[in-house]
Scaffold this motif. Structure first.
Motif, PDB file in Angstrom:
ATOM      1  N   ALA A   1       0.819  -1.274   0.033  1.00  0.00           N
ATOM      2  CA  ALA A   1      -0.063  -0.061  -0.092  1.00  0.00           C
ATOM      3  C   ALA A   1       0.758   1.189  -0.068  1.00  0.00           C
ATOM      4  O   ALA A   1       0.580   2.147  -0.880  1.00  0.00           O
ATOM      5  CB  ALA A   1      -0.990  -0.030   1.259  1.00  0.00           C
ATOM      6  N   TYR A   2       1.797   1.331   0.715  1.00  0.00           N
ATOM      7  CA  TYR A   2       2.658   2.504   1.071  1.00  0.00           C
ATOM      8  C   TYR A   2       3.677   2.778  -0.308  1.00  0.00           C
ATOM      9  O   TYR A   2       3.517   3.894  -0.849  1.00  0.00           O
ATOM     10  CB  TYR A   2       3.863   2.444   2.216  1.00  0.00           C
ATOM     11  N   ALA A   3       3.995   1.503  -0.907  1.00  0.00           N
ATOM     12  CA  ALA A   3       4.776   1.410  -2.486  1.00  0.00           C
ATOM     13  C   ALA A   3       3.910   2.113  -3.399  1.00  0.00           C
ATOM     14  O   ALA A   3       4.271   2.826  -4.246  1.00  0.00           O
ATOM     15  CB  ALA A   3       5.313   0.270  -2.678  1.00  0.00           C
ATOM     16  N   LEU A   4       2.610   1.656  -3.398  1.00  0.00           N
ATOM     17  CA  LEU A   4       1.777   2.107  -4.526  1.00  0.00           C
ATOM     18  C   LEU A   4       1.426   3.849  -4.245  1.00  0.00           C
ATOM     19  O   LEU A   4       1.277   4.353  -5.326  1.00  0.00           O
ATOM     20  CB  LEU A   4       0.631   1.435  -4.506  1.00  0.00           C
ATOM     21  N   MET A   5       1.192   4.150  -2.971  1.00  0.00           N
ATOM     22  CA  MET A   5       0.843   5.469  -2.722  1.00  0.00           C
ATOM     23  C   MET A   5       2.422   6.390  -3.282  1.00  0.00           C
ATOM     24  O   MET A   5       1.988   7.453  -3.833  1.00  0.00           O
ATOM     25  CB  MET A   5       0.555   5.807  -1.221  1.00  0.00           C
ATOM     26  N   ALA A   6       3.128   5.902  -2.932  1.00  0.00           N
ATOM     27  CA  ALA A   6       4.698   6.720  -3.195  1.00  0.00           C
ATOM     28  C   ALA A   6       4.693   6.880  -4.868  1.00  0.00           C
ATOM     29  O   ALA A   6       5.092   7.645  -5.088  1.00  0.00           O
ATOM     30  CB  ALA A   6       5.720   6.234  -2.622  1.00  0.00           C
TER      31      ALA A   6
ATOM     32  N   ALA B   1      -4.948   8.124  -5.629  1.00  0.00           N
ATOM     33  CA  ALA B   1      -6.285   7.720  -6.375  1.00  0.00           C
ATOM     34  C   ALA B   1      -5.827   6.322  -7.081  1.00  0.00           C
ATOM     35  O   ALA B   1      -7.051   5.354  -7.013  1.00  0.00           O
ATOM     36  CB  ALA B   1      -6.405   8.764  -7.669  1.00  0.00           C
ATOM     37  N   ALA B   2      -4.618   5.892  -7.326  1.00  0.00           N
ATOM     38  CA  ALA B   2      -4.286   4.388  -7.986  1.00  0.00           C
ATOM     39  C   ALA B   2      -4.019   3.454  -6.901  1.00  0.00           C
ATOM     40  O   ALA B   2      -4.070   2.128  -7.263  1.00  0.00           O
ATOM     41  CB  ALA B   2      -3.283   4.497  -8.798  1.00  0.00           C
ATOM     42  N   THR B   3      -4.296   3.843  -5.644  1.00  0.00           N
ATOM     43  CA  THR B   3      -3.911   3.049  -4.483  1.00  0.00           C
ATOM     44  C   THR B   3      -5.416   2.353  -4.002  1.00  0.00           C
ATOM     45  O   THR B   3      -5.884   2.697  -3.159  1.00  0.00           O
ATOM     46  CB  THR B   3      -3.120   3.563  -3.444  1.00  0.00           C
ATOM     47  N   THR B   4      -5.981   1.369  -4.983  1.00  0.00           N
ATOM     48  CA  THR B   4      -7.218   0.814  -4.796  1.00  0.00           C
ATOM     49  C   THR B   4      -6.901  -0.393  -3.678  1.00  0.00           C
ATOM     50  O   THR B   4      -5.942  -1.083  -3.744  1.00  0.00           O
ATOM     51  CB  THR B   4      -7.968   0.691  -5.645  1.00  0.00           C
ATOM     52  N   ILE B   5      -8.079  -0.929  -3.060  1.00  0.00           N
ATOM     53  CA  ILE B   5      -7.799  -2.328  -2.442  1.00  0.00           C
ATOM     54  C   ILE B   5      -7.402  -3.237  -3.415  1.00  0.00           C
ATOM     55  O   ILE B   5      -6.636  -4.251  -3.372  1.00  0.00           O
ATOM     56  CB  ILE B   5      -9.177  -2.643  -1.839  1.00  0.00           C
TER      57      ILE B   5
ATOM     58  N   LEU C   1      -6.586   1.585   5.936  1.00  0.00           N
ATOM     59  CA  LEU C   1      -5.541   0.846   5.248  1.00  0.00           C
ATOM     60  C   LEU C   1      -4.340   1.674   4.934  1.00  0.00           C
ATOM     61  O   LEU C   1      -3.239   1.600   5.410  1.00  0.00           O
ATOM     62  CB  LEU C   1      -6.088   0.053   4.439  1.00  0.00           C
ATOM     63  N   LEU C   2      -4.760   2.851   4.461  1.00  0.00           N
ATOM     64  CA  LEU C   2      -3.584   3.761   4.116  1.00  0.00           C
ATOM     65  C   LEU C   2      -3.120   4.425   5.260  1.00  0.00           C
ATOM     66  O   LEU C   2      -1.845   4.432   5.182  1.00  0.00           O
ATOM     67  CB  LEU C   2      -4.315   4.826   2.991  1.00  0.00           C
ATOM     68  N   ILE C   3      -3.705   4.722   6.138  1.00  0.00           N
ATOM     69  CA  ILE C   3      -3.075   5.374   7.292  1.00  0.00           C
ATOM     70  C   ILE C   3      -2.397   4.343   7.946  1.00  0.00           C
ATOM     71  O   ILE C   3      -0.908   4.641   8.320  1.00  0.00           O
ATOM     72  CB  ILE C   3      -4.302   5.915   8.431  1.00  0.00           C
ATOM     73  N   ASP C   4      -2.722   3.215   8.040  1.00  0.00           N
ATOM     74  CA  ASP C   4      -1.754   2.078   8.668  1.00  0.00           C
ATOM     75  C   ASP C   4      -0.611   1.988   7.877  1.00  0.00           C
ATOM     76  O   ASP C   4       0.535   1.574   8.504  1.00  0.00           O
ATOM     77  CB  ASP C   4      -2.554   0.935   9.025  1.00  0.00           C
ATOM     78  N   ALA C   5      -0.626   2.066   6.470  1.00  0.00           N
ATOM     79  CA  ALA C   5       0.462   1.595   5.731  1.00  0.00           C
ATOM     80  C   ALA C   5       1.444   2.838   5.977  1.00  0.00           C
ATOM     81  O   ALA C   5       2.669   2.626   5.968  1.00  0.00           O
ATOM     82  CB  ALA C   5       0.129   1.729   4.375  1.00  0.00           C
ATOM     83  N   PHE C   6       1.081   4.075   6.110  1.00  0.00           N
ATOM     84  CA  PHE C   6       1.761   5.133   6.309  1.00  0.00           C
ATOM     85  C   PHE C   6       2.451   5.166   7.731  1.00  0.00           C
ATOM     86  O   PHE C   6       3.600   5.376   8.110  1.00  0.00           O
ATOM     87  CB  PHE C   6       1.059   6.406   6.337  1.00  0.00           C
TER      88      PHE C   6
ATOM     89  N   VAL D   1      -2.623  11.392   2.477  1.00  0.00           N
ATOM     90  CA  VAL D   1      -3.260  10.606   3.149  1.00  0.00           C
ATOM     91  C   VAL D   1      -4.085  11.362   4.241  1.00  0.00           C
ATOM     92  O   VAL D   1      -5.354  11.365   4.340  1.00  0.00           O
ATOM     93  CB  VAL D   1      -2.496   9.805   4.310  1.00  0.00           C
ATOM     94  N   ILE D   2      -3.666  12.391   4.612  1.00  0.00           N
ATOM     95  CA  ILE D   2      -4.453  13.404   5.316  1.00  0.00           C
ATOM     96  C   ILE D   2      -5.714  14.073   4.393  1.00  0.00           C
ATOM     97  O   ILE D   2      -6.854  14.058   5.176  1.00  0.00           O
ATOM     98  CB  ILE D   2      -3.574  14.611   6.092  1.00  0.00           C
ATOM     99  N   SER D   3      -5.291  14.610   3.265  1.00  0.00           N
ATOM    100  CA  SER D   3      -6.267  14.985   2.383  1.00  0.00           C
ATOM    101  C   SER D   3      -7.506  14.227   2.049  1.00  0.00           C
ATOM    102  O   SER D   3      -8.567  14.525   1.858  1.00  0.00           O
ATOM    103  CB  SER D   3      -5.493  15.658   1.194  1.00  0.00           C
ATOM    104  N   GLU D   4      -6.860  12.907   2.050  1.00  0.00           N
ATOM    105  CA  GLU D   4      -7.984  11.840   1.568  1.00  0.00           C
ATOM    106  C   GLU D   4      -8.907  11.572   2.734  1.00  0.00           C
ATOM    107  O   GLU D   4     -10.166  11.483   2.600  1.00  0.00           O
ATOM    108  CB  GLU D   4      -7.059  10.469   1.258  1.00  0.00           C
ATOM    109  N   CYS D   5      -8.368  11.573   3.868  1.00  0.00           N
ATOM    110  CA  CYS D   5      -9.270  11.559   5.174  1.00  0.00           C
ATOM    111  C   CYS D   5     -10.070  12.826   5.312  1.00  0.00           C
ATOM    112  O   CYS D   5     -11.628  12.542   5.594  1.00  0.00           O
ATOM    113  CB  CYS D   5      -8.648  11.586   6.466  1.00  0.00           C
TER     114      CYS D   5
END
Length: 209
Positions: free
Chosen positions: A38-43, A48-52, A76-81, A125-129
Protein backbone atom coordinates in the motif's frame (compact mmCIF):
# COMPACT_ATOMS: atom_id res chain seq x y z
CA UNK A 1 -0.48 4.82 26.92
CA UNK A 2 -1.48 2.49 24.14
CA UNK A 3 -3.97 3.67 21.58
CA UNK A 4 -6.59 1.29 20.20
CA UNK A 5 -5.47 -0.65 17.16
CA UNK A 6 -1.72 -0.33 17.63
CA UNK A 7 0.64 -2.78 19.25
CA UNK A 8 4.10 -1.69 20.29
CA UNK A 9 6.87 -3.33 18.32
CA UNK A 10 10.29 -4.21 19.66
CA UNK A 11 12.76 -1.35 19.63
CA UNK A 12 10.30 1.45 20.38
CA UNK A 13 8.50 1.57 17.02
CA UNK A 14 4.82 1.06 16.39
CA UNK A 15 3.31 -1.54 14.13
CA UNK A 16 -0.12 -1.28 12.55
CA UNK A 17 -2.48 -3.94 13.89
CA UNK A 18 -5.92 -2.50 13.39
CA UNK A 19 -8.11 -5.59 13.03
CA UNK A 20 -10.09 -7.14 15.87
CA UNK A 21 -8.80 -10.51 17.04
CA UNK A 22 -11.27 -12.99 15.58
CA UNK A 23 -10.58 -16.41 14.12
CA UNK A 24 -7.03 -17.11 13.05
CA UNK A 25 -4.34 -14.68 14.24
CA UNK A 26 -2.81 -12.47 11.60
CA UNK A 27 0.28 -13.54 9.72
CA UNK A 28 2.99 -10.93 10.31
CA UNK A 29 4.43 -11.61 6.87
CA UNK A 30 1.06 -11.14 5.18
CA UNK A 31 0.31 -7.99 7.18
CA UNK A 32 3.68 -6.51 6.27
CA UNK A 33 3.20 -7.42 2.61
CA UNK A 34 -0.13 -5.57 2.53
CA UNK A 35 1.16 -2.49 4.35
CA UNK A 36 4.38 -2.27 2.33
CA UNK A 37 2.48 -2.72 -0.93
CA UNK A 38 0.00 0.00 0.00
CA UNK A 39 2.78 2.45 0.86
CA UNK A 40 4.78 1.60 -2.26
CA UNK A 41 1.72 2.20 -4.44
CA UNK A 42 0.93 5.50 -2.69
CA UNK A 43 4.50 6.70 -3.23
CA UNK A 44 4.75 5.52 -6.84
CA UNK A 45 1.27 6.05 -8.29
CA UNK A 46 -0.60 8.31 -5.86
CA UNK A 47 -3.62 7.70 -3.68
CA UNK A 48 -6.19 7.57 -6.48
CA UNK A 49 -4.51 4.49 -7.94
CA UNK A 50 -3.97 2.84 -4.54
CA UNK A 51 -7.19 0.88 -4.49
CA UNK A 52 -7.87 -2.30 -2.53
CA UNK A 53 -7.74 -4.17 -5.85
CA UNK A 54 -4.31 -2.72 -6.61
CA UNK A 55 -2.97 -3.51 -3.14
CA UNK A 56 -4.29 -7.07 -3.41
CA UNK A 57 -2.55 -7.58 -6.76
CA UNK A 58 0.71 -5.98 -5.61
CA UNK A 59 0.86 -7.95 -2.34
CA UNK A 60 -0.57 -11.22 -3.70
CA UNK A 61 -3.10 -11.19 -0.85
CA UNK A 62 -6.82 -11.64 -1.42
CA UNK A 63 -9.19 -8.67 -1.21
CA UNK A 64 -11.24 -10.68 1.28
CA UNK A 65 -8.29 -10.78 3.67
CA UNK A 66 -7.65 -7.05 3.35
CA UNK A 67 -11.31 -6.18 3.93
CA UNK A 68 -11.36 -8.52 6.91
CA UNK A 69 -8.42 -6.77 8.56
CA UNK A 70 -9.16 -3.12 7.72
CA UNK A 71 -12.56 -1.42 8.11
CA UNK A 72 -11.97 1.00 5.24
CA UNK A 73 -9.53 1.98 2.51
CA UNK A 74 -8.63 5.11 4.50
CA UNK A 75 -7.74 3.01 7.55
CA UNK A 76 -5.46 0.83 5.40
CA UNK A 77 -3.71 3.85 3.89
CA UNK A 78 -3.12 5.38 7.32
CA UNK A 79 -1.79 2.12 8.73
CA UNK A 80 0.50 1.72 5.73
CA UNK A 81 1.85 5.20 6.40
CA UNK A 82 2.18 4.38 10.12
CA UNK A 83 4.07 1.17 9.31
CA UNK A 84 6.55 3.11 7.16
CA UNK A 85 6.88 5.93 9.68
CA UNK A 86 7.67 3.47 12.49
CA UNK A 87 10.71 2.35 10.51
CA UNK A 88 11.74 5.73 9.13
CA UNK A 89 10.96 7.91 12.17
CA UNK A 90 11.12 5.75 15.31
CA UNK A 91 10.32 7.51 18.55
CA UNK A 92 13.58 8.23 20.40
CA UNK A 93 14.26 5.83 23.29
CA UNK A 94 14.87 7.21 26.78
CA UNK A 95 18.43 5.90 26.71
CA UNK A 96 19.39 8.09 23.73
CA UNK A 97 19.99 11.37 25.58
CA UNK A 98 18.24 14.20 27.35
CA UNK A 99 14.62 14.98 26.40
CA UNK A 100 15.76 18.09 24.51
CA UNK A 101 18.45 16.17 22.62
CA UNK A 102 15.93 13.47 21.69
CA UNK A 103 13.38 16.07 20.57
CA UNK A 104 16.04 17.83 18.52
CA UNK A 105 17.04 14.59 16.80
CA UNK A 106 13.46 13.49 16.11
CA UNK A 107 12.37 16.89 14.77
CA UNK A 108 15.41 16.99 12.48
CA UNK A 109 14.57 13.52 11.14
CA UNK A 110 10.96 14.58 10.57
CA UNK A 111 12.09 17.69 8.68
CA UNK A 112 14.35 15.56 6.48
CA UNK A 113 11.50 13.10 5.83
CA UNK A 114 9.15 15.88 4.81
CA UNK A 115 11.53 16.83 2.01
CA UNK A 116 11.04 13.47 0.28
CA UNK A 117 8.23 11.10 -0.67
CA UNK A 118 7.28 10.68 3.00
CA UNK A 119 6.02 14.27 3.15
CA UNK A 120 3.99 13.90 -0.03
CA UNK A 121 2.40 10.64 1.13
CA UNK A 122 1.58 12.07 4.56
CA UNK A 123 -0.12 15.11 3.05
CA UNK A 124 -2.01 12.92 0.56
CA UNK A 125 -3.29 10.59 3.28
CA UNK A 126 -4.47 13.51 5.43
CA UNK A 127 -6.18 15.05 2.39
CA UNK A 128 -7.90 11.74 1.66
CA UNK A 129 -9.25 11.55 5.21
CA UNK A 130 -10.59 15.09 5.01
CA UNK A 131 -12.20 14.56 1.62
CA UNK A 132 -13.91 11.33 2.73
CA UNK A 133 -14.94 12.20 6.28
CA UNK A 134 -14.75 15.99 6.55
CA UNK A 135 -11.90 15.95 9.06
CA UNK A 136 -8.51 14.39 9.78
CA UNK A 137 -9.80 12.78 12.98
CA UNK A 138 -9.20 9.28 11.62
CA UNK A 139 -5.57 10.12 10.90
CA UNK A 140 -5.17 11.52 14.40
CA UNK A 141 -6.80 8.51 16.06
CA UNK A 142 -4.88 5.85 14.11
CA UNK A 143 -1.51 7.56 13.73
CA UNK A 144 -0.84 10.92 15.32
CA UNK A 145 -2.30 10.57 18.81
CA UNK A 146 0.07 7.84 19.99
CA UNK A 147 3.17 9.62 18.69
CA UNK A 148 2.06 13.01 19.99
CA UNK A 149 1.39 11.54 23.44
CA UNK A 150 4.89 10.04 23.53
CA UNK A 151 6.54 13.31 22.49
CA UNK A 152 4.48 15.30 25.01
CA UNK A 153 5.55 12.88 27.73
CA UNK A 154 9.17 13.34 26.69
CA UNK A 155 8.94 17.13 26.91
CA UNK A 156 7.18 16.91 30.29
CA UNK A 157 10.03 14.73 31.56
CA UNK A 158 12.50 17.42 30.49
CA UNK A 159 10.53 20.08 32.36
CA UNK A 160 10.48 17.88 35.43
CA UNK A 161 14.23 17.18 35.46
CA UNK A 162 15.09 20.80 34.65
CA UNK A 163 16.70 20.16 31.25
CA UNK A 164 13.82 21.96 29.48
CA UNK A 165 13.34 25.52 30.74
CA UNK A 166 10.20 26.39 28.75
CA UNK A 167 7.25 26.74 31.13
CA UNK A 168 4.32 26.22 28.77
CA UNK A 169 2.10 23.15 28.73
CA UNK A 170 4.08 20.29 27.12
CA UNK A 171 1.20 19.70 24.68
CA UNK A 172 1.48 23.29 23.46
CA UNK A 173 5.26 23.07 23.15
CA UNK A 174 5.02 19.85 21.13
CA UNK A 175 2.41 21.36 18.82
CA UNK A 176 4.52 24.50 18.37
CA UNK A 177 7.42 22.40 17.10
CA UNK A 178 5.66 19.88 14.88
CA UNK A 179 2.79 22.15 13.91
CA UNK A 180 5.33 24.78 12.89
CA UNK A 181 7.25 22.31 10.73
CA UNK A 182 4.10 20.99 9.06
CA UNK A 183 2.72 24.51 8.48
CA UNK A 184 5.97 25.58 6.86
CA UNK A 185 5.96 22.46 4.68
CA UNK A 186 2.31 22.61 3.56
CA UNK A 187 2.43 26.24 2.49
CA UNK A 188 5.97 26.20 1.11
CA UNK A 189 6.87 29.27 3.15
CA UNK A 190 10.57 28.43 3.17
CA UNK A 191 12.75 25.36 2.78
CA UNK A 192 12.64 22.95 5.70
CA UNK A 193 16.00 21.61 6.82
CA UNK A 194 17.13 19.48 9.75
CA UNK A 195 19.13 22.48 10.99
CA UNK A 196 15.98 24.61 11.01
CA UNK A 197 14.14 21.89 12.96
CA UNK A 198 16.90 21.66 15.57
CA UNK A 199 16.91 25.44 15.98
CA UNK A 200 13.12 25.44 16.33
CA UNK A 201 13.31 22.86 19.12
CA UNK A 202 15.86 25.02 20.97
CA UNK A 203 13.73 28.14 20.47
CA UNK A 204 10.59 26.46 21.80
CA UNK A 205 11.98 24.25 24.57
CA UNK A 206 14.87 26.46 25.75
CA UNK A 207 17.05 23.52 26.79
CA UNK A 208 19.34 24.11 29.74
CA UNK A 209 22.97 24.64 28.84
Amino acid sequence: MRRPGVAMAKGGGEEADSAPRRGRPRSIETTNAILESAYALMAATGLAATTIDAVARHSSVSKMTIYKWWPSREALLIDAFLHHAAQMLPLPPVSSGTPAARARRHAAAYAEALRGEFGKVQLAVISECISKTGSAELFYARYLQFRRDALVEMIAAGQKDGSVLAEGAPEDLCDAIYGGLFYRYVFGIAPITPAYARNLVDLVLRPKG
